[in-house]
Design a protein around this motif. Structure first.
Motif, PDB file in Angstrom:
ATOM      1  N   UNK A 125       0.989  -1.134  -0.126  1.00  0.00           N
ATOM      2  CA  UNK A 125      -0.040   0.146  -0.012  1.00  0.00           C
ATOM      3  C   UNK A 125       0.881   1.459  -0.244  1.00  0.00           C
ATOM      4  N   UNK A 126       0.459   2.607  -0.503  1.00  0.00           N
ATOM      5  CA  UNK A 126       0.918   3.527  -0.423  1.00  0.00           C
ATOM      6  C   UNK A 126      -0.109   4.248   0.824  1.00  0.00           C
ATOM      7  N   UNK A 127       0.661   4.749   1.647  1.00  0.00           N
ATOM      8  CA  UNK A 127       0.080   5.224   3.001  1.00  0.00           C
ATOM      9  C   UNK A 127       0.236   6.713   3.224  1.00  0.00           C
ATOM     10  N   UNK A 128      -0.721   7.440   3.525  1.00  0.00           N
ATOM     11  CA  UNK A 128      -0.445   9.049   3.874  1.00  0.00           C
ATOM     12  C   UNK A 128      -1.094   8.857   5.402  1.00  0.00           C
ATOM     13  N   UNK A 164       4.124   9.247  14.224  1.00  0.00           N
ATOM     14  CA  UNK A 164       4.524   8.391  13.012  1.00  0.00           C
ATOM     15  C   UNK A 164       4.007   7.134  13.434  1.00  0.00           C
ATOM     16  N   UNK A 165       3.331   6.900  14.596  1.00  0.00           N
ATOM     17  CA  UNK A 165       2.899   5.453  14.892  1.00  0.00           C
ATOM     18  C   UNK A 165       2.269   4.755  13.919  1.00  0.00           C
ATOM     19  N   UNK A 166       1.116   5.399  13.498  1.00  0.00           N
ATOM     20  CA  UNK A 166       0.012   4.605  12.599  1.00  0.00           C
ATOM     21  C   UNK A 166       0.696   4.388  11.361  1.00  0.00           C
ATOM     22  N   UNK A 167       1.463   5.300  10.663  1.00  0.00           N
ATOM     23  CA  UNK A 167       2.165   4.992   9.244  1.00  0.00           C
ATOM     24  C   UNK A 167       3.314   3.946   9.261  1.00  0.00           C
ATOM     25  N   UNK A 168       4.028   4.266  10.494  1.00  0.00           N
ATOM     26  CA  UNK A 168       5.191   3.304  10.508  1.00  0.00           C
ATOM     27  C   UNK A 168       4.654   1.782  10.990  1.00  0.00           C
ATOM     28  N   UNK A 169       3.396   1.755  11.731  1.00  0.00           N
ATOM     29  CA  UNK A 169       3.001   0.293  11.793  1.00  0.00           C
ATOM     30  C   UNK A 169       2.529  -0.347  10.460  1.00  0.00           C
ATOM     31  N   UNK A 170       1.939   0.690   9.683  1.00  0.00           N
ATOM     32  CA  UNK A 170       1.486  -0.013   8.217  1.00  0.00           C
ATOM     33  C   UNK A 170       2.628  -0.438   7.470  1.00  0.00           C
ATOM     34  N   UNK A 171       3.639   0.438   7.492  1.00  0.00           N
ATOM     35  CA  UNK A 171       5.133  -0.047   6.705  1.00  0.00           C
ATOM     36  C   UNK A 171       5.651  -1.296   7.412  1.00  0.00           C
ATOM     37  N   UNK A 172       5.388  -1.532   8.650  1.00  0.00           N
ATOM     38  CA  UNK A 172       5.835  -2.667   9.269  1.00  0.00           C
ATOM     39  C   UNK A 172       5.058  -3.792   8.913  1.00  0.00           C
ATOM     40  N   UNK A 174       3.287  -4.455   5.932  1.00  0.00           N
ATOM     41  CA  UNK A 174       3.445  -4.571   4.275  1.00  0.00           C
ATOM     42  C   UNK A 174       3.193  -3.626   3.458  1.00  0.00           C
ATOM     43  N   UNK A 175       2.935  -2.173   3.934  1.00  0.00           N
ATOM     44  CA  UNK A 175       2.795  -0.993   3.092  1.00  0.00           C
ATOM     45  C   UNK A 175       4.298  -0.740   2.542  1.00  0.00           C
ATOM     46  N   UNK A 176       4.224  -0.183   1.429  1.00  0.00           N
ATOM     47  CA  UNK A 176       5.771   0.092   0.637  1.00  0.00           C
ATOM     48  C   UNK A 176       6.177   1.600   0.687  1.00  0.00           C
ATOM     49  N   UNK A 177       5.091   2.280   0.827  1.00  0.00           N
ATOM     50  CA  UNK A 177       5.304   3.859   0.883  1.00  0.00           C
ATOM     51  C   UNK A 177       4.631   4.456   1.855  1.00  0.00           C
ATOM     52  N   UNK A 178       5.340   5.535   2.588  1.00  0.00           N
ATOM     53  CA  UNK A 178       4.688   6.281   3.742  1.00  0.00           C
ATOM     54  C   UNK A 178       4.883   7.702   3.470  1.00  0.00           C
ATOM     55  N   UNK A 179       4.057   8.506   3.307  1.00  0.00           N
ATOM     56  CA  UNK A 179       4.079   9.967   3.500  1.00  0.00           C
ATOM     57  C   UNK A 179       3.250  10.264   4.769  1.00  0.00           C
ATOM     58  N   UNK A 180       4.161  11.050   5.731  1.00  0.00           N
ATOM     59  CA  UNK A 180       3.860  11.462   6.916  1.00  0.00           C
ATOM     60  C   UNK A 180       3.724  12.995   7.017  1.00  0.00           C
ATOM     61  N   UNK A 181       2.619  13.484   7.355  1.00  0.00           N
ATOM     62  CA  UNK A 181       2.475  14.918   7.236  1.00  0.00           C
ATOM     63  C   UNK A 181       2.167  15.438   8.696  1.00  0.00           C
ATOM     64  N   UNK A 182       3.083  16.529   9.263  1.00  0.00           N
ATOM     65  CA  UNK A 182       2.983  16.959  10.479  1.00  0.00           C
ATOM     66  C   UNK A 182       3.492  18.230  10.705  1.00  0.00           C
ATOM     67  N   UNK A 183       2.620  19.135  11.342  1.00  0.00           N
ATOM     68  CA  UNK A 183       2.908  20.607  11.279  1.00  0.00           C
ATOM     69  C   UNK A 183       3.977  20.845  12.372  1.00  0.00           C
ATOM     70  N   UNK A 184       4.065  20.335  13.321  1.00  0.00           N
ATOM     71  CA  UNK A 184       4.988  20.483  14.605  1.00  0.00           C
ATOM     72  C   UNK A 184       6.559  20.001  14.074  1.00  0.00           C
ATOM     73  N   UNK A 234      14.752  -3.553   6.642  1.00  0.00           N
ATOM     74  CA  UNK A 234      14.481  -2.543   5.550  1.00  0.00           C
ATOM     75  C   UNK A 234      14.935  -2.951   4.329  1.00  0.00           C
ATOM     76  N   UNK A 235      14.151  -2.888   3.277  1.00  0.00           N
ATOM     77  CA  UNK A 235      14.327  -3.319   1.920  1.00  0.00           C
ATOM     78  C   UNK A 235      14.474  -1.948   0.774  1.00  0.00           C
ATOM     79  N   UNK A 236      14.809  -2.200  -0.103  1.00  0.00           N
ATOM     80  CA  UNK A 236      15.213  -1.017  -0.991  1.00  0.00           C
ATOM     81  C   UNK A 236      13.689  -0.750  -1.648  1.00  0.00           C
ATOM     82  N   UNK A 237      12.791  -1.546  -1.832  1.00  0.00           N
ATOM     83  CA  UNK A 237      11.583  -1.131  -2.181  1.00  0.00           C
ATOM     84  C   UNK A 237      10.671  -0.442  -1.359  1.00  0.00           C
TER      85      UNK A 237
END
Length: 200
Positions: free
Chosen positions: A44-47, A54-62, A64-74, A94-97
């Protein structure tokens, strides 16, 4: 706080002393059990909006997701997510993909701009502060749909206070499931099958 499951299980998440409200492990486990059951995380591509630690996005990467874009104002919080991502990239799992990047910007401005969408994401996490108003949530959802971040097949997960008003998805979208976990309400929002692409 640590990654619960998957290739990065046990990796610690850098957490700011104040200013964020991390999703509890109980709620996070419930969210990911649901997403895993739906089979939406593989490749998955995850936003991750209002990324915080970053807990939710990083959990998703862990998981099976392949791409994470994390947006944070602080800036301090975003810097800690960058630190965690750097740690993941040194991990033997971690893998190159895999891809992960952090954008320092307000979630609302990012969604309204349409910049950098590069096609719809498969999964979008929205975990704003509890004080974030329902009207602002509705506008954010509408902008994500109108500007190409969310499309056919996207699952949007919105986490709010259980005492907040129920959000109203944009035209062509619906809340397909919702659950309360103590003080937290979780909504899953998806495109209605056969809906037209004009959500403006």
């Amino acid at each position: 706080m640590r990654v619960i499951s998957g290739r990065f299980k046990g990796v610690a998440l850098a957490t700011p002393k104040t200013g964020t409200r991390p999703t509890t492990d109980r709620t996070k486990e419930a969210i990911f059990s649901r997403l895993d059951a739906w089979g939406v995380l593989d490749e998955a591509r995850v936003l991750d909006l209002f990324a915080g630690t970053g807990a939710l996005g990083i959990e998703a990467l862990s998981r099976g997701a392949r791409e994470l874009v994390a947006v944070e104002a602080s800036k301090p919080a975003a810097a800690l997510v960058v630190k965690t991502v750097a740690q993941l990239k040194r991990n033997r799992s971690w893998s190159s993909d895999l891809s992960a990047r952090v954008i320092v910007r307000k979630a609302e401005a990012y969604a309204a701009s349409g910049a950098g969408a590069a096609g719809a994401f498969d999964v979008i996490f929205i975990d704003p502060p509890y004080a974030f108003e329902t009207e602002a949530c509705d506008r954010l959802l509408a902008d994500l749909a109108a500007n190409g971040f969310a499309g056919e097949g996207t699952v949007v997960m919105l986490e709010r206070s259980a005492r907040s008003e129920r959000p109203t998805p944009p035209d062509g979208w619906e809340i397909t499931d919702d659950r309360d976990y103590g003080e937290t309400a979780v909504y899953y929002i998806e495109r209605i099958e056969g809906a037209t692409g004009d959500e403006s």
